[in-house]
Design a protein around this motif. Structure first.
Motif, PDB file in Angstrom:
ATOM      1  N   SER A 148       1.592   5.223   0.406  1.00 40.43           N
ATOM      2  CA  SER A 148       2.199   3.765   0.264  1.00 40.43           C
ATOM      3  C   SER A 148       1.258   2.922  -0.591  1.00 40.43           C
ATOM      4  O   SER A 148       1.757   1.913  -0.989  1.00 40.43           O
ATOM      5  CB  SER A 148       2.262   3.169   1.754  1.00 40.43           C
ATOM      6  OG  SER A 148       1.012   2.965   2.313  1.00 40.43           O
ATOM      7  N   GLY A 149       0.048   3.213  -0.502  1.00 42.10           N
ATOM      8  CA  GLY A 149      -0.985   1.955  -1.062  1.00 42.10           C
ATOM      9  C   GLY A 149      -1.440   0.962  -0.149  1.00 42.10           C
ATOM     10  O   GLY A 149      -2.093   0.128  -0.557  1.00 42.10           O
ATOM     11  N   ILE A 150      -1.097   1.424   1.113  1.00 48.56           N
ATOM     12  CA  ILE A 150      -1.479   0.326   2.113  1.00 48.56           C
ATOM     13  C   ILE A 150      -2.647   0.877   2.929  1.00 48.56           C
ATOM     14  O   ILE A 150      -2.390   1.936   3.303  1.00 48.56           O
ATOM     15  CB  ILE A 150      -0.433  -0.192   2.873  1.00 48.56           C
ATOM     16  CG1 ILE A 150       0.703  -0.844   2.131  1.00 48.56           C
ATOM     17  CG2 ILE A 150      -0.673  -0.999   4.158  1.00 48.56           C
ATOM     18  CD1 ILE A 150       2.146  -0.960   2.789  1.00 48.56           C
ATOM     19  N   PRO A 151      -3.727   0.457   3.247  1.00 50.56           N
ATOM     20  CA  PRO A 151      -4.617   1.002   3.985  1.00 50.56           C
ATOM     21  C   PRO A 151      -4.354   1.439   5.202  1.00 50.56           C
ATOM     22  O   PRO A 151      -3.341   0.545   6.004  1.00 50.56           O
ATOM     23  CB  PRO A 151      -5.879  -0.196   4.148  1.00 50.56           C
ATOM     24  CG  PRO A 151      -5.581  -0.946   3.077  1.00 50.56           C
ATOM     25  CD  PRO A 151      -4.095  -0.960   2.776  1.00 50.56           C
ATOM     26  N   LEU A 152      -4.639   2.529   5.917  1.00 52.67           N
ATOM     27  CA  LEU A 152      -4.465   3.173   6.976  1.00 52.67           C
ATOM     28  C   LEU A 152      -5.407   3.074   8.113  1.00 52.67           C
ATOM     29  O   LEU A 152      -6.674   3.194   7.765  1.00 52.67           O
ATOM     30  CB  LEU A 152      -3.898   4.478   6.967  1.00 52.67           C
ATOM     31  CG  LEU A 152      -3.518   5.282   8.201  1.00 52.67           C
ATOM     32  CD1 LEU A 152      -2.114   4.880   8.829  1.00 52.67           C
ATOM     33  CD2 LEU A 152      -3.171   7.034   7.830  1.00 52.67           C
ATOM     34  N   VAL A 153      -5.092   2.674   9.292  1.00 54.58           N
ATOM     35  CA  VAL A 153      -6.015   2.724  10.287  1.00 54.58           C
ATOM     36  C   VAL A 153      -5.462   3.785  11.520  1.00 54.58           C
ATOM     37  O   VAL A 153      -4.173   3.870  11.536  1.00 54.58           O
ATOM     38  CB  VAL A 153      -6.136   1.273  11.204  1.00 54.58           C
ATOM     39  CG1 VAL A 153      -6.725   1.297  12.448  1.00 54.58           C
ATOM     40  CG2 VAL A 153      -6.389   0.215  10.465  1.00 54.58           C
ATOM     41  N   ALA A 154      -6.456   4.704  11.676  1.00 55.29           N
ATOM     42  CA  ALA A 154      -5.945   5.771  12.492  1.00 55.29           C
ATOM     43  C   ALA A 154      -6.655   5.780  13.987  1.00 55.29           C
ATOM     44  O   ALA A 154      -7.930   5.490  13.990  1.00 55.29           O
ATOM     45  CB  ALA A 154      -6.093   6.962  11.941  1.00 55.29           C
TER      46      ALA A 154
ATOM     47  N   ILE B  75      -6.237  11.962  -2.560  1.00 52.46           N
ATOM     48  CA  ILE B  75      -5.621  12.907  -1.485  1.00 52.46           C
ATOM     49  C   ILE B  75      -4.142  13.150  -1.946  1.00 52.46           C
ATOM     50  O   ILE B  75      -3.645  14.159  -1.736  1.00 52.46           O
ATOM     51  CB  ILE B  75      -6.133  12.530  -0.157  1.00 52.46           C
ATOM     52  CG1 ILE B  75      -6.078  14.058   0.607  1.00 52.46           C
ATOM     53  CG2 ILE B  75      -5.241  11.642   0.674  1.00 52.46           C
ATOM     54  CD1 ILE B  75      -6.794  15.103   0.251  1.00 52.46           C
ATOM     55  N   LYS B  76      -3.401  11.806  -2.071  1.00 44.73           N
ATOM     56  CA  LYS B  76      -2.124  11.882  -2.330  1.00 44.73           C
ATOM     57  C   LYS B  76      -1.998  12.834  -3.561  1.00 44.73           C
ATOM     58  O   LYS B  76      -0.895  13.865  -3.824  1.00 44.73           O
ATOM     59  CB  LYS B  76      -1.422  10.439  -2.734  1.00 44.73           C
ATOM     60  CG  LYS B  76      -0.319  10.334  -3.162  1.00 44.73           C
ATOM     61  CD  LYS B  76       0.259   8.806  -3.408  1.00 44.73           C
ATOM     62  CE  LYS B  76      -0.218   8.762  -4.790  1.00 44.73           C
ATOM     63  NZ  LYS B  76       0.281   6.990  -5.205  1.00 44.73           N
TER      64      LYS B  76
ATOM     65  N   LEU C  30      -0.499   1.732  10.916  1.00 43.84           N
ATOM     66  CA  LEU C  30      -1.397   2.238  11.978  1.00 43.84           C
ATOM     67  C   LEU C  30      -0.989   3.689  12.290  1.00 43.84           C
ATOM     68  O   LEU C  30       0.274   3.652  12.510  1.00 43.84           O
ATOM     69  CB  LEU C  30      -1.250   1.211  13.278  1.00 43.84           C
ATOM     70  CG  LEU C  30      -2.039   1.881  14.588  1.00 43.84           C
ATOM     71  CD1 LEU C  30      -3.320   1.991  14.273  1.00 43.84           C
ATOM     72  CD2 LEU C  30      -1.429   0.806  15.712  1.00 43.84           C
ATOM     73  N   HIS C  31      -1.798   4.333  12.676  1.00 45.08           N
ATOM     74  CA  HIS C  31      -1.293   5.790  13.229  1.00 45.08           C
ATOM     75  C   HIS C  31      -1.982   6.130  14.555  1.00 45.08           C
ATOM     76  O   HIS C  31      -3.340   5.938  14.622  1.00 45.08           O
ATOM     77  CB  HIS C  31      -1.755   6.918  12.270  1.00 45.08           C
ATOM     78  CG  HIS C  31      -1.486   8.301  12.818  1.00 45.08           C
ATOM     79  ND1 HIS C  31      -0.290   8.825  12.886  1.00 45.08           N
ATOM     80  CD2 HIS C  31      -2.380   9.091  13.231  1.00 45.08           C
ATOM     81  CE1 HIS C  31      -0.177  10.152  13.567  1.00 45.08           C
ATOM     82  NE2 HIS C  31      -1.742  10.242  13.727  1.00 45.08           N
ATOM     83  N   VAL C  32      -1.399   6.237  15.675  1.00 42.25           N
ATOM     84  CA  VAL C  32      -2.111   6.443  16.816  1.00 42.25           C
ATOM     85  C   VAL C  32      -1.553   7.890  17.386  1.00 42.25           C
ATOM     86  O   VAL C  32      -0.604   8.352  17.273  1.00 42.25           O
ATOM     87  CB  VAL C  32      -1.839   5.418  18.005  1.00 42.25           C
ATOM     88  CG1 VAL C  32      -2.154   3.883  17.441  1.00 42.25           C
ATOM     89  CG2 VAL C  32      -0.354   5.419  18.217  1.00 42.25           C
ATOM     90  N   GLU C  33      -2.725   8.327  18.179  1.00 43.61           N
ATOM     91  CA  GLU C  33      -2.182   9.416  19.143  1.00 43.61           C
ATOM     92  C   GLU C  33      -2.998   9.349  20.568  1.00 43.61           C
ATOM     93  O   GLU C  33      -3.798   8.482  20.714  1.00 43.61           O
ATOM     94  CB  GLU C  33      -2.908  10.854  18.469  1.00 43.61           C
ATOM     95  CG  GLU C  33      -2.223  11.316  17.292  1.00 43.61           C
ATOM     96  CD  GLU C  33      -0.680  11.671  17.183  1.00 43.61           C
ATOM     97  OE1 GLU C  33      -0.202  11.863  18.470  1.00 43.61           O
ATOM     98  OE2 GLU C  33      -0.362  11.956  16.073  1.00 43.61           O
ATOM     99  N   SER C  34      -2.272   9.633  21.358  1.00 43.81           N
ATOM    100  CA  SER C  34      -2.801   9.611  22.767  1.00 43.81           C
ATOM    101  C   SER C  34      -3.979  10.461  23.273  1.00 43.81           C
ATOM    102  O   SER C  34      -4.429  11.611  22.490  1.00 43.81           O
ATOM    103  CB  SER C  34      -1.794  10.230  23.849  1.00 43.81           C
ATOM    104  OG  SER C  34      -2.216  10.164  25.291  1.00 43.81           O
TER     105      SER C  34
ATOM    106  N   ALA D 267       1.392  11.585   5.512  1.00 45.20           N
ATOM    107  CA  ALA D 267       1.321  11.689   3.885  1.00 45.20           C
ATOM    108  C   ALA D 267       2.177  10.529   3.407  1.00 45.20           C
ATOM    109  O   ALA D 267       1.665   9.791   2.484  1.00 45.20           O
ATOM    110  CB  ALA D 267       2.235  12.995   3.770  1.00 45.20           C
ATOM    111  N   ASP D 268       3.231   9.991   4.255  1.00 42.09           N
ATOM    112  CA  ASP D 268       3.962   8.780   3.720  1.00 42.09           C
ATOM    113  C   ASP D 268       3.075   7.508   3.724  1.00 42.09           C
ATOM    114  O   ASP D 268       3.046   6.611   2.734  1.00 42.09           O
ATOM    115  CB  ASP D 268       5.156   8.495   4.580  1.00 42.09           C
ATOM    116  CG  ASP D 268       6.321   9.503   4.456  1.00 42.09           C
ATOM    117  OD1 ASP D 268       6.128  10.418   3.430  1.00 42.09           O
ATOM    118  OD2 ASP D 268       7.175   9.436   5.425  1.00 42.09           O
ATOM    119  N   SER D 269       2.232   7.386   4.541  1.00 39.15           N
ATOM    120  CA  SER D 269       1.247   6.196   4.567  1.00 39.15           C
ATOM    121  C   SER D 269       0.237   6.213   3.615  1.00 39.15           C
ATOM    122  O   SER D 269       0.144   5.331   3.045  1.00 39.15           O
ATOM    123  CB  SER D 269       0.502   6.140   6.201  1.00 39.15           C
ATOM    124  OG  SER D 269       1.500   5.999   7.307  1.00 39.15           O
ATOM    125  N   LEU D 270      -0.226   7.560   3.513  1.00 38.08           N
ATOM    126  CA  LEU D 270      -1.245   7.651   2.331  1.00 38.08           C
ATOM    127  C   LEU D 270      -0.588   7.224   1.030  1.00 38.08           C
ATOM    128  O   LEU D 270      -1.506   6.982   0.187  1.00 38.08           O
ATOM    129  CB  LEU D 270      -2.062   8.928   2.531  1.00 38.08           C
ATOM    130  CG  LEU D 270      -2.701   9.202   3.690  1.00 38.08           C
ATOM    131  CD1 LEU D 270      -3.200  10.963   3.680  1.00 38.08           C
ATOM    132  CD2 LEU D 270      -3.984   8.305   3.899  1.00 38.08           C
TER     133      LEU D 270
END
Length: 173
Positions: free
Chosen positions: A110-116, A167-168, A83-87, A105-108
């Motif tokens: 990792s091979g683990i799906p990202l939710v933003a 993208i990585k 998970l990536h969040v911003e206010s 960049a680290d999340s992308l």
């Protein structure tokens, strides 16, 4: 590929806790609606009493403390989703609107799906949307649909990871 939850690694500066709470709200709702027990694993430094109180109202949020080194690697690799969040608070948006966190960049990579989850006016959110390399939500209503897709649709998770890998290679080598 059954998903147990989503992991957030990072600080809660710039009112990110409010967005974490939104994710907890939606996960609680999904858990009741679908008779599930998805968790938001929160890896961050110690919490203020106010933050503890806000989090305690959300059964889906599990505070896991702060991890470094091998403990961090272990927690990261055990994650089903990141998970990536911003206010959404104006002053917080103004502080981060032109930046893209190195965590992305680290999340992308990792091979683990990202939710933003965050405002669409922030550069990091625009980047993820443009490259279709995360489940991106810019409103609480949209958040539920994106979380449902991330939690229940394996083909969509694979597509997100494939786009992350592309993208990585082009931008994060």
């Amino acid at each position: 590929d059954e998903v147990k939850g989503i992991s957030y690694f990072g600080n809660l500066a710039y009112d990110r806790l409010s967005s974490i709470i939104d994710v907890g709200d939606v996960l609680d709702e999904i858990n009741v609606e679908y008779d599930c027990s998805f968790k938001l694993f929160l890896y961050t430094r110690s919490l203020s009493n106010e933050a503890k109180e806000r989090i305690s109202k959300h059964p889906a949020i599990e505070y896991c403390g702060y991890v470094v080194g091998d403990d961090f690697i272990e927690a990261l690799t055990a994650s089903d989703l990141l998970l990536h969040v911003e206010s959404f608070r104006k002053d917080s948006i103004d502080r981060v609107k032109h930046s893209i966190s190195t965590k992305i960049a680290d999340s992308l990579s990792s091979g683990i799906p990202l939710v933003a989850y965050g405002p669409s006016t922030i550069a990091s959110m625009n980047y993820l949307v443009m490259h279709e390399c995360a489940f991106c939500a810019s409103s609480k209503i949209e958040l539920k649909d994106k979380l449902l897709a991330a939690l229940f649709h394996i083909e969509e998770r694979k597509r997100i990871v494939d786009n992350s890998n592309k993208i990585k290679k082009t931008n994060h080598d």
